[in-house]
Design a protein around this motif. Sequence first.
Motif, PDB file in Angstrom:
ATOM      1  N   VAL A   1     -45.800  47.177  25.376  1.00  0.00           N
ATOM      2  CA  VAL A   1     -45.500  47.719  24.040  1.00  0.00           C
ATOM      3  C   VAL A   1     -45.111  46.576  23.102  1.00  0.00           C
ATOM      4  CG1 VAL A   1     -43.917  49.193  22.709  1.00  0.00           C
ATOM      5  CG2 VAL A   1     -44.888  50.024  24.862  1.00  0.00           C
ATOM      6  N   ALA A   2     -44.302  45.652  23.592  1.00  0.00           N
ATOM      7  CA  ALA A   2     -43.916  44.495  22.771  1.00  0.00           C
ATOM      8  C   ALA A   2     -45.134  43.654  22.410  1.00  0.00           C
ATOM      9  CB  ALA A   2     -42.883  43.648  23.512  1.00  0.00           C
ATOM     10  N   LEU A   3     -46.069  43.514  23.339  1.00  0.00           N
ATOM     11  CA  LEU A   3     -47.291  42.759  23.059  1.00  0.00           C
ATOM     12  C   LEU A   3     -48.103  43.428  21.939  1.00  0.00           C
ATOM     13  CD1 LEU A   3     -49.289  40.472  23.764  1.00  0.00           C
ATOM     14  CD2 LEU A   3     -50.275  42.018  25.455  1.00  0.00           C
TER      15      LEU A   3
ATOM     16  N   LEU B   1     -46.742  49.824  11.910  1.00  0.00           N
ATOM     17  CA  LEU B   1     -47.018  50.101  13.329  1.00  0.00           C
ATOM     18  C   LEU B   1     -46.165  49.210  14.219  1.00  0.00           C
ATOM     19  CD1 LEU B   1     -50.902  50.501  13.198  1.00  0.00           C
ATOM     20  CD2 LEU B   1     -49.201  52.317  13.487  1.00  0.00           C
ATOM     21  N   SER B   2     -46.092  47.940  13.876  1.00  0.00           N
ATOM     22  CA  SER B   2     -45.275  47.008  14.645  1.00  0.00           C
ATOM     23  C   SER B   2     -43.806  47.421  14.622  1.00  0.00           C
ATOM     24  CB  SER B   2     -45.448  45.591  14.081  1.00  0.00           C
ATOM     25  OG  SER B   2     -44.685  44.669  14.823  1.00  0.00           O
ATOM     26  N   ALA B   3     -43.306  47.753  13.435  1.00  0.00           N
ATOM     27  CA  ALA B   3     -41.905  48.159  13.308  1.00  0.00           C
ATOM     28  C   ALA B   3     -41.609  49.419  14.112  1.00  0.00           C
ATOM     29  CB  ALA B   3     -41.560  48.377  11.833  1.00  0.00           C
ATOM     30  N   GLY B   4     -42.529  50.361  14.105  1.00  0.00           N
ATOM     31  CA  GLY B   4     -42.328  51.585  14.887  1.00  0.00           C
ATOM     32  C   GLY B   4     -42.261  51.315  16.374  1.00  0.00           C
ATOM     33  N   LEU B   5     -43.105  50.417  16.844  1.00  0.00           N
ATOM     34  CA  LEU B   5     -43.080  50.076  18.269  1.00  0.00           C
ATOM     35  C   LEU B   5     -41.785  49.351  18.637  1.00  0.00           C
ATOM     36  CD1 LEU B   5     -46.806  49.014  18.657  1.00  0.00           C
ATOM     37  CD2 LEU B   5     -45.712  51.051  19.634  1.00  0.00           C
ATOM     38  N   VAL B   6     -41.338  48.453  17.781  1.00  0.00           N
ATOM     39  CA  VAL B   6     -40.065  47.751  18.026  1.00  0.00           C
ATOM     40  C   VAL B   6     -38.911  48.750  18.005  1.00  0.00           C
ATOM     41  CG1 VAL B   6     -38.442  46.050  17.079  1.00  0.00           C
ATOM     42  CG2 VAL B   6     -40.893  45.518  17.205  1.00  0.00           C
ATOM     43  N   TRP B   7     -38.943  49.678  17.073  1.00  0.00           N
ATOM     44  CA  TRP B   7     -37.922  50.725  17.011  1.00  0.00           C
ATOM     45  C   TRP B   7     -37.888  51.500  18.334  1.00  0.00           C
ATOM     46  CZ3 TRP B   7     -39.036  56.047  14.616  1.00  0.00           C
ATOM     47  CH2 TRP B   7     -37.893  56.842  14.614  1.00  0.00           C
ATOM     48  N   GLY B   8     -39.068  51.888  18.824  1.00  0.00           N
ATOM     49  CA  GLY B   8     -39.134  52.611  20.092  1.00  0.00           C
ATOM     50  C   GLY B   8     -38.548  51.796  21.238  1.00  0.00           C
TER      51      GLY B   8
END
Length: 116
Positions: free
Chosen positions: A7-9, A58-65
Motif C-alpha cells: 500500500v505504501a508503494l 489517492l496517495s494521501a488517502g492511502l497514507v491515511w489508511g
Amino acid sequence: MLANVLVALVALIHLYFLILEMFLWDKPFGRRVFGTTAEFASASKVLAANQGLYNGFLSAGLVWGLMLGSAGRPVQLFFLGCVIVAGVFGAATVSRKILWVQALPAAIALAAVLIG
C-alpha cells in the motif's frame, strides 16, 4: 506487514505521479516520461496539474489508511479500488502501459490487504 509495504508503494507511485504531472510536465524529464512535445506540454500543463492533484489525493488517502492501522483497512480498500478504476480507465483511453504501472500494483496491494 507485506500489505502495508505494498500500500505504501502504491502511495509513493502516486506521489511520483503528482510530482511529474504538477511540476515536471513541461520540463524535459516530464516530456520524456510522457512522450510529449514541448508544445503539447505547454498547452496541457493546467490539465496535467489537475490530474496530478487527483493522484495526490489517492496517495494521501492511502497514507491515511496506513496511519489508521488495522482500522484503516476499509480506507485502504476504497482508495486502492479508486486507483484500479483509474488505471483501467487510463489503459482503455490513453495507454495500455497505465494498466501495468498503475492498476496492477494497486491490484496486488488490494489482494494483500484482503488476505492479510
